[in-house]
Design an enzyme around this catalytic site. Structure first.
Site, mmCIF file in Angstrom:
data_model
loop_
_atom_site.group_PDB
_atom_site.id
_atom_site.type_symbol
_atom_site.label_atom_id
_atom_site.label_comp_id
_atom_site.label_asym_id
_atom_site.label_seq_id
_atom_site.Cartn_x
_atom_site.Cartn_y
_atom_site.Cartn_z
ATOM 1 N N GLN A 134 -0.918 10.647 2.976
ATOM 2 C CA GLN A 134 -0.576 10.391 1.575
ATOM 3 C C GLN A 134 0.911 10.619 1.314
ATOM 4 O O GLN A 134 1.526 9.923 0.517
ATOM 5 C CB GLN A 134 -1.400 11.309 0.663
ATOM 6 C CG GLN A 134 -2.891 11.046 0.690
ATOM 7 C CD GLN A 134 -3.654 12.060 -0.146
ATOM 8 O OE1 GLN A 134 -3.136 12.584 -1.132
ATOM 9 N NE2 GLN A 134 -4.887 12.352 0.262
ATOM 10 N N CYS A 135 1.484 11.609 1.979
ATOM 11 C CA CYS A 135 2.898 11.912 1.776
ATOM 12 C C CYS A 135 3.755 11.089 2.736
ATOM 13 O O CYS A 135 3.294 10.655 3.799
ATOM 14 C CB CYS A 135 3.171 13.406 2.017
ATOM 15 S SG CYS A 135 2.257 14.494 0.907
ATOM 16 N N THR A 136 5.009 10.888 2.338
ATOM 17 C CA THR A 136 5.946 10.196 3.214
ATOM 18 C C THR A 136 6.492 11.210 4.204
ATOM 19 O O THR A 136 7.446 11.935 3.922
ATOM 20 C CB THR A 136 7.092 9.569 2.395
ATOM 21 O OG1 THR A 136 6.531 8.734 1.390
ATOM 22 C CG2 THR A 136 8.003 8.747 3.283
ATOM 23 N N VAL A 137 5.852 11.279 5.369
ATOM 24 C CA VAL A 137 6.234 12.261 6.377
ATOM 25 C C VAL A 137 7.256 11.604 7.306
ATOM 26 O O VAL A 137 6.914 10.755 8.130
ATOM 27 C CB VAL A 137 5.005 12.747 7.173
ATOM 28 C CG1 VAL A 137 5.431 13.753 8.238
ATOM 29 C CG2 VAL A 137 3.985 13.366 6.229
#
Length: 707
Positions: free
Chosen positions: A567-570
């Site tokens: 979900q996060c921009t890693v």
């Protein structure tokens, strides 16, 4: 006191005054036109007769003392004429590019050169025709445009009589002359000063006839003044207020009188005023005895004239930083680096194009924050950020426009917080924040939400219409679809930046299929080959693709049913600044390319050292990897089956409008069916290769299939 007992004639030095407007205009001229050129620059100074019994007038430099910045004008200022309060005096400015150069100037040589010009004007008679030449001046300076401080030093070259002149009986004009003569002279001076043709002529001749009538003439009328019955006074506008000393302009006037007319005794009038009218009580009349040696005028006399600073022979310094409006100072400082680029490195840099371009940033996260700051560094002043998210505690470390305060109380909206931060950084930026979600295909909406989503679609369309360049900086693939469609429809400069964990993509979208370039349709031909989907323009060149042109599936929901790390921009922290910088550099290169959005995609390997563009190549795509610390430029052409920019999709959008967008949002396969991708995928699924491994055929090379 007899003439033989005359005292040494001493002159009150000329004083200088520089208006702030002069330095502001010079700074602009230096940055925008002169650059590193340190050639002598003609300037104009202004002075007027003393108008107060306690205050001397100064030679003043104003903004108009400098030439205009317009490219079609010469570097020579236009002198004013007919202004009684501004007698024009020619000067020369030597500005150095370094402080060391300023101190290294040969001041005596420069003074002698200017004095030689005055002497030449006297000998040739030019000073008689244009008496302002007698007051030539010199200014040396160093402008520290980073700190807004200016070091300068004036010189007012004065030719020295050898031996010096002696002074006899200097008194107020009202005491030297009879009452009738003083009244007549006062009237004549007022008429002279009120005439546009003579108001700013600072040296003149006065004759007084036996009937006490005073007449004022130009210096060139010397022959008409010859009469034994007339008194002759040599008049000049005296900026000095002192009762016992004539002003500095008299020095060169006496040199002219001695050299041209060979007079030994000179009666002079130091003309001064009170509230704009001749004042015979303030004006002085005196007699100077000139006893120069034989052959004095055969060689140029020595000269003096460097202005003292509080009694010392040192330059002056003024700093305007404290007096400037902070916003104006910020603008000047921000533009400094860009204007310095034009001195040597990039003379063709178009600052007006950069300052006027309107940029729309879709996404105010890691990429959006970096892009906004990079745009401001390049001189872009009009920025709009669109985002519907709020600042979370995890954001400030990577998203450079936010601080901990933006995270408190549930977090501020990113779009508004980013704008506030931009204005704190640079108050002159014209930034706007728009809190809005971008409708996305694969994210169906129910009937209750439909009107709100359509409003967002219309609002996004209006925003794109109002801007010149659009950056797609969102963190999902599907959120880029609608902006790509709208930009292709309106032919906007569109730049995408996308991040992986350790890789990035930065690309510019090609022109839309219905755009026009240089008088031809950008979309006029489609390759007839069934296995080639590259759209060509009228010149047979392939149109560059958009972000979706290489995909064989339509954008779908990429956020549902995802773990936290999905979900996060890693990404690696250094990736976003690199990609953001490249995205902005790509925009700047497009704005400076003669073909603009229609420019072909360059690949670095085939144009190294041969690019004719001032900023180098203009690639289509830049792909980089931090894992390999590598970067490559690629070209991807437009596809006739693209779900965002092909003519089929855009024609459908133009025909159906918002109904088409709703279909794309609510039906996952709608775009694939429309563009033929569904059939393409069916064909690909049905396709298979049968590998014949029978050795009876000999296994020759002719049986191999090249894929």
């Amino acid at each position: 006191m007899s003439k033989k007992e005359g005292a040494l004639l001493q002159f009150a030095p000329m004083q200088s005054s520089v208006d702030e407007g002069f330095w502001h205009r010079f700074s602009s001229l230096k940055l925008n036109k002169l650059g590193i050129d340190d050639s002598p620059l003609p300037i104009i100074g202004f002075y007027a007769p003393c108008s107060h019994s306690q205050v001397s007038n100064h030679l003043t430099l104003l903004a108009e003392s400098l030439p205009s910045e317009s490219s079609d004008s010469s570097l020579v200022p236009e002198p004013s004429s007919g202004n009684r309060n501004k007698c024009s005096v020619p000067g020369i400015l030597y500005n150095t590019n370094t402080m060391e150069g300023f101190h290294a100037l040969d001041k005596m040589k420069l003074l002698k050169e200017e004095a030689a010009k005055i002497w030449n004007d006297i000998v040739t008679g030019k000073a008689v025709e244009d008496c302002s030449m007698l007051s030539r001046f010199l200014l040396i300076s160093f402008a520290d445009l980073k700190k807004w401080s200016f070091h300068y030093w004036f010189a007012f070259p004065a030719l020295m009589l050898d031996p010096p002149a002696a002074l006899v009986n200097l008194r107020p004009a009202s005491q030297w002359l009879s009452a009738a003569e003083a009244e007549s002279l006062s009237t004549a001076c007022n008429e002279w000063r009120n005439s546009k043709s003579t108001a700013d002529v600072p040296f003149f001749l006065v004759t007084i006839d036996p009937q006490s009538r005073a007449t004022i003439r130009l210096l060139k009328d010397w022959d008409a003044c010859q009469s034994d019955a007339h008194k002759i006074l040599f008049g000049f506008y005296d900026p000095c207020h002192l009762p016992n000393n004539p002003g500095w302009p008299l020095r060169n006037f006496l040199a002219l009188i001695s050299a041209k007319w060979n007079l030994k005794s000179v009666q002079f009038l130091c003309y001064r005023e009170n509230r704009g009218f001749a004042d015979m009580g303030l004006s002085l009349v005196g007699e100077a005895l000139i006893t120069v040696s034989e052959g004095w005028k055969d060689t140029m006399p020595n000269a003096v004239g460097w202005e003292l600073n509080k009694g010392r022979k040192v330059p002056r310094c003024i700093s305007l930083a404290q007096s400037m409006d902070p916003t104006r100072l910020a603008v000047s400082a921000a533009d400094l680096n860009l204007k310095l680029m034009r001195w040597r490195a990039l003379p063709s840099l178009n600052l007006s194009a950069l300052s006027s371009v309107k940029c729309l940033l879709l996404g105010a996260g890691t990429l959006g924050c970096q892009v906004a700051r990079m745009l401001m560094a390049w001189g872009v002043r009009k920025i709009t950020l669109v985002d519907n998210g709020k600042v979370a505690m995890s954001n400030p470390l990577r998203q450079s426009l936010y601080t901990l305060d933006d995270c408190l109380n549930g977090g501020s909206f990113k779009a508004t917080a980013a704008v506030e931060s931009l204005k704190r950084i640079f108050p002159a930026v014209e930034a706007e924040g728009v809190v809005m979600a971008i409708p996305m295909p694969g994210h169906p909406v129910n009937s209750q939400e439909q009107e709100s989503v359509l409003d967002d679609c219309r609002r996004l369309s209006d925003l794109i219409d109002a801007h010149d360049s659009v950056f797609l900086l969102t963190d999902t693939r599907e959120s880029r679809w609608l902006p790509t469609l709208l930009c292709a429809n309106t032919n906007k400069i569109t730049i995408t930046a996308a991040l992986g964990f350790d890789s990035f993509l930065v690309m510019r979208h090609g022109a839309g299929p219905f755009s026009h370039a240089h008088g031809f349709n950008a979309e006029t031909a489609i390759s007839s080959s069934s296995d080639v989907h590259k759209i060509k323009d009228a010149k047979g060149k392939h149109r560059l693709g958009c972000y979706f042109c290489n995909d064989v599936v339509a954008p779908t929901d990429s956020t549902s049913n995802r773990t936290l790390d999905q979900q996060c921009t890693v990404t690696r922290p250094g990736l976003a600044p690199i990609a953001s910088a490249l995205a902005v550099e790509l925009l700047v290169s497009i704005l400076h390319h003669p073909e603009g959005i229609f420019a072909e995609g360059d690949i670095s390997s085939n144009v190294i050292g041969t690019s004719e563009q001032p900023l180098g190549i203009l690639p289509h795509q830049i792909r980089g990897s931090l894992a390999q610390f590598s970067q490559m430029t690629l070209v991807g052409y437009s596809s006739s089956s693209c779900t965002a920019c092909c003519d089929t999709v855009l024609s459908e959008y133009r025909n159906k409008g918002m109904e088409f967008i709703l279909q794309a949002i609510n039906h996952p396969t709608y775009l694939e069916d429309l563009t033929g991708l569904t059939e393409l995928m069916k064909s690909a699924t049905a396709f298979s290769l049968d590998w014949d491994k029978d050795d009876d055929d000999g296994g020759g090379d002719e049986d191999c299939v090249e894929i």
